[in-house]
Design a protein around this motif. Structure first.
Motif, PDB file in Angstrom:
ATOM      1  N   ALA A 122       0.852  -1.188   0.000  1.00  0.00           N
ATOM      2  CA  ALA A 122       0.000   0.000   0.000  1.00  0.00           C
ATOM      3  C   ALA A 122       0.885   1.234   0.000  1.00  0.00           C
ATOM      4  O   ALA A 122       1.725   1.402   0.881  1.00  0.00           O
ATOM      5  CB  ALA A 122      -0.913   0.007   1.220  1.00  0.00           C
ATOM      6  N   VAL A 123       0.688   2.080  -1.000  1.00  0.00           N
ATOM      7  CA  VAL A 123       1.392   3.354  -1.073  1.00  0.00           C
ATOM      8  C   VAL A 123       0.374   4.414  -0.682  1.00  0.00           C
ATOM      9  O   VAL A 123      -0.676   4.535  -1.316  1.00  0.00           O
ATOM     10  CB  VAL A 123       1.955   3.610  -2.482  1.00  0.00           C
ATOM     11  N   CYS A 124       0.695   5.156   0.361  1.00  0.00           N
ATOM     12  CA  CYS A 124      -0.247   6.129   0.905  1.00  0.00           C
ATOM     13  C   CYS A 124       0.027   7.502   0.328  1.00  0.00           C
ATOM     14  O   CYS A 124       1.093   8.067   0.538  1.00  0.00           O
ATOM     15  CB  CYS A 124      -0.146   6.150   2.422  1.00  0.00           C
ATOM     16  N   GLY A 125      -0.943   7.999  -0.426  1.00  0.00           N
ATOM     17  CA  GLY A 125      -0.823   9.294  -1.073  1.00  0.00           C
ATOM     18  C   GLY A 125      -0.636   9.119  -2.566  1.00  0.00           C
ATOM     19  O   GLY A 125      -0.131   8.093  -3.026  1.00  0.00           O
ATOM     20  N   ALA A 126      -1.097  10.114  -3.319  1.00  0.00           N
ATOM     21  CA  ALA A 126      -0.997  10.049  -4.775  1.00  0.00           C
ATOM     22  C   ALA A 126      -0.416  11.334  -5.340  1.00  0.00           C
ATOM     23  O   ALA A 126      -0.796  11.795  -6.410  1.00  0.00           O
ATOM     24  CB  ALA A 126      -2.367   9.759  -5.388  1.00  0.00           C
ATOM     25  N   LEU A 160      -0.188   2.951 -15.076  1.00  0.00           N
ATOM     26  CA  LEU A 160      -0.011   2.214 -13.828  1.00  0.00           C
ATOM     27  C   LEU A 160      -1.133   1.193 -13.618  1.00  0.00           C
ATOM     28  O   LEU A 160      -0.881   0.081 -13.164  1.00  0.00           O
ATOM     29  CB  LEU A 160       0.079   3.184 -12.653  1.00  0.00           C
ATOM     30  N   LYS A 161      -2.347   1.565 -13.974  1.00  0.00           N
ATOM     31  CA  LYS A 161      -3.461   0.603 -13.867  1.00  0.00           C
ATOM     32  C   LYS A 161      -3.221  -0.597 -14.776  1.00  0.00           C
ATOM     33  O   LYS A 161      -3.505  -1.735 -14.396  1.00  0.00           O
ATOM     34  CB  LYS A 161      -4.783   1.279 -14.230  1.00  0.00           C
ATOM     35  N   ASN A 162      -2.701  -0.347 -15.979  1.00  0.00           N
ATOM     36  CA  ASN A 162      -2.405  -1.452 -16.899  1.00  0.00           C
ATOM     37  C   ASN A 162      -1.311  -2.367 -16.359  1.00  0.00           C
ATOM     38  O   ASN A 162      -1.207  -3.518 -16.783  1.00  0.00           O
ATOM     39  CB  ASN A 162      -2.016  -0.927 -18.283  1.00  0.00           C
ATOM     40  N   GLN A 163      -0.515  -1.860 -15.428  1.00  0.00           N
ATOM     41  CA  GLN A 163       0.522  -2.663 -14.778  1.00  0.00           C
ATOM     42  C   GLN A 163      -0.019  -3.349 -13.525  1.00  0.00           C
ATOM     43  O   GLN A 163       0.725  -4.017 -12.817  1.00  0.00           O
ATOM     44  CB  GLN A 163       1.725  -1.789 -14.414  1.00  0.00           C
ATOM     45  N   GLY A 164      -1.304  -3.149 -13.234  1.00  0.00           N
ATOM     46  CA  GLY A 164      -1.935  -3.830 -12.111  1.00  0.00           C
ATOM     47  C   GLY A 164      -2.111  -3.010 -10.843  1.00  0.00           C
ATOM     48  O   GLY A 164      -2.624  -3.519  -9.843  1.00  0.00           O
ATOM     49  N   VAL A 165      -1.713  -1.749 -10.856  1.00  0.00           N
ATOM     50  CA  VAL A 165      -1.868  -0.902  -9.673  1.00  0.00           C
ATOM     51  C   VAL A 165      -3.348  -0.559  -9.505  1.00  0.00           C
ATOM     52  O   VAL A 165      -4.024  -0.209 -10.462  1.00  0.00           O
ATOM     53  CB  VAL A 165      -1.029   0.386  -9.799  1.00  0.00           C
ATOM     54  N   GLU A 166      -3.823  -0.666  -8.281  1.00  0.00           N
ATOM     55  CA  GLU A 166      -5.203  -0.309  -7.967  1.00  0.00           C
ATOM     56  C   GLU A 166      -5.206   1.037  -7.240  1.00  0.00           C
ATOM     57  O   GLU A 166      -4.438   1.226  -6.291  1.00  0.00           O
ATOM     58  CB  GLU A 166      -5.857  -1.370  -7.091  1.00  0.00           C
ATOM     59  N   PHE A 167      -6.058   1.952  -7.692  1.00  0.00           N
ATOM     60  CA  PHE A 167      -6.149   3.288  -7.101  1.00  0.00           C
ATOM     61  C   PHE A 167      -7.427   3.419  -6.284  1.00  0.00           C
ATOM     62  O   PHE A 167      -8.494   2.987  -6.726  1.00  0.00           O
ATOM     63  CB  PHE A 167      -6.137   4.354  -8.198  1.00  0.00           C
ATOM     64  N   TYR A 168      -7.287   4.017  -5.119  1.00  0.00           N
ATOM     65  CA  TYR A 168      -8.420   4.316  -4.256  1.00  0.00           C
ATOM     66  C   TYR A 168      -8.324   5.787  -3.884  1.00  0.00           C
ATOM     67  O   TYR A 168      -7.481   6.164  -3.068  1.00  0.00           O
ATOM     68  CB  TYR A 168      -8.407   3.438  -3.008  1.00  0.00           C
ATOM     69  N   THR A 169      -9.130   6.618  -4.522  1.00  0.00           N
ATOM     70  CA  THR A 169      -9.159   8.037  -4.202  1.00  0.00           C
ATOM     71  C   THR A 169     -10.352   8.299  -3.272  1.00  0.00           C
ATOM     72  O   THR A 169     -11.227   7.450  -3.120  1.00  0.00           O
ATOM     73  CB  THR A 169      -9.273   8.900  -5.467  1.00  0.00           C
ATOM     74  N   GLU A 170     -10.335   9.460  -2.674  1.00  0.00           N
ATOM     75  CA  GLU A 170     -11.347   9.828  -1.672  1.00  0.00           C
ATOM     76  C   GLU A 170     -11.447   8.752  -0.594  1.00  0.00           C
ATOM     77  O   GLU A 170     -12.520   8.397  -0.142  1.00  0.00           O
ATOM     78  CB  GLU A 170     -12.711  10.062  -2.344  1.00  0.00           C
ATOM     79  N   THR A 171     -10.273   8.239  -0.221  1.00  0.00           N
ATOM     80  CA  THR A 171     -10.185   7.166   0.771  1.00  0.00           C
ATOM     81  C   THR A 171      -9.162   7.551   1.827  1.00  0.00           C
ATOM     82  O   THR A 171      -7.999   7.157   1.753  1.00  0.00           O
ATOM     83  CB  THR A 171      -9.781   5.840   0.083  1.00  0.00           C
ATOM     84  N   PRO A 172      -9.576   8.353   2.800  1.00  0.00           N
ATOM     85  CA  PRO A 172      -8.632   8.715   3.857  1.00  0.00           C
ATOM     86  C   PRO A 172      -8.256   7.505   4.702  1.00  0.00           C
ATOM     87  O   PRO A 172      -9.066   6.610   4.912  1.00  0.00           O
ATOM     88  CB  PRO A 172      -9.386   9.754   4.684  1.00  0.00           C
ATOM     89  N   ILE A 173      -7.040   7.500   5.166  1.00  0.00           N
ATOM     90  CA  ILE A 173      -6.566   6.437   6.046  1.00  0.00           C
ATOM     91  C   ILE A 173      -6.807   6.896   7.470  1.00  0.00           C
ATOM     92  O   ILE A 173      -6.338   7.956   7.890  1.00  0.00           O
ATOM     93  CB  ILE A 173      -5.075   6.151   5.795  1.00  0.00           C
TER      94      ILE A 173
END
Length: 94
Positions: free
Chosen positions: A20-24, A80-93
């Motif tokens: 999990a990478v936190c922040g975009a 990045l999505k094509n490489q399999g990375v999943e993005f979750y925006t508007e998702t505070p930790i």
């Protein structure tokens, strides 16, 4: 990160293969790109099942790379999505 990936051989815990990478912002997206570049080496060095490695980018804000032109952002995110990375925006930790 390398210690956690290497631990998979003894733990067999697939959570050791979830990153999990936190922040975009720029630094996080650059880190994800470097991570994708190095994954084949990690897979080989630690004898990992490549298909089970998951990378997640979690961002509290509604946009990835808000400081850049939207066309550049779309290009980067799609790559990045094509490489399999999943993005979750508007998702505070919390």
């Amino acid at each position: 990160l390398e210690e956690t990936l290497a631990r998979f051989q003894s733990s067999h815990d697939e959570n050791d293969l979830h990153i999990a990478v936190c922040g975009a912002g720029f630094t996080s997206i650059e880190y994800i790109g470097e991570l994708l570049h190095r994954l084949p080496d990690f897979v080989k060095r630690f004898n990992l099942p490549a298909e089970k490695i998951k990378i997640y980018c979690i961002e509290a804000a509604p946009k990835v790379l808000p400081m850049f032109d939207p066309k550049l952002v779309d290009y980067a995110v799609n790559y990045l999505k094509n490489q399999g990375v999943e993005f979750y925006t508007e998702t505070p930790i919390i």
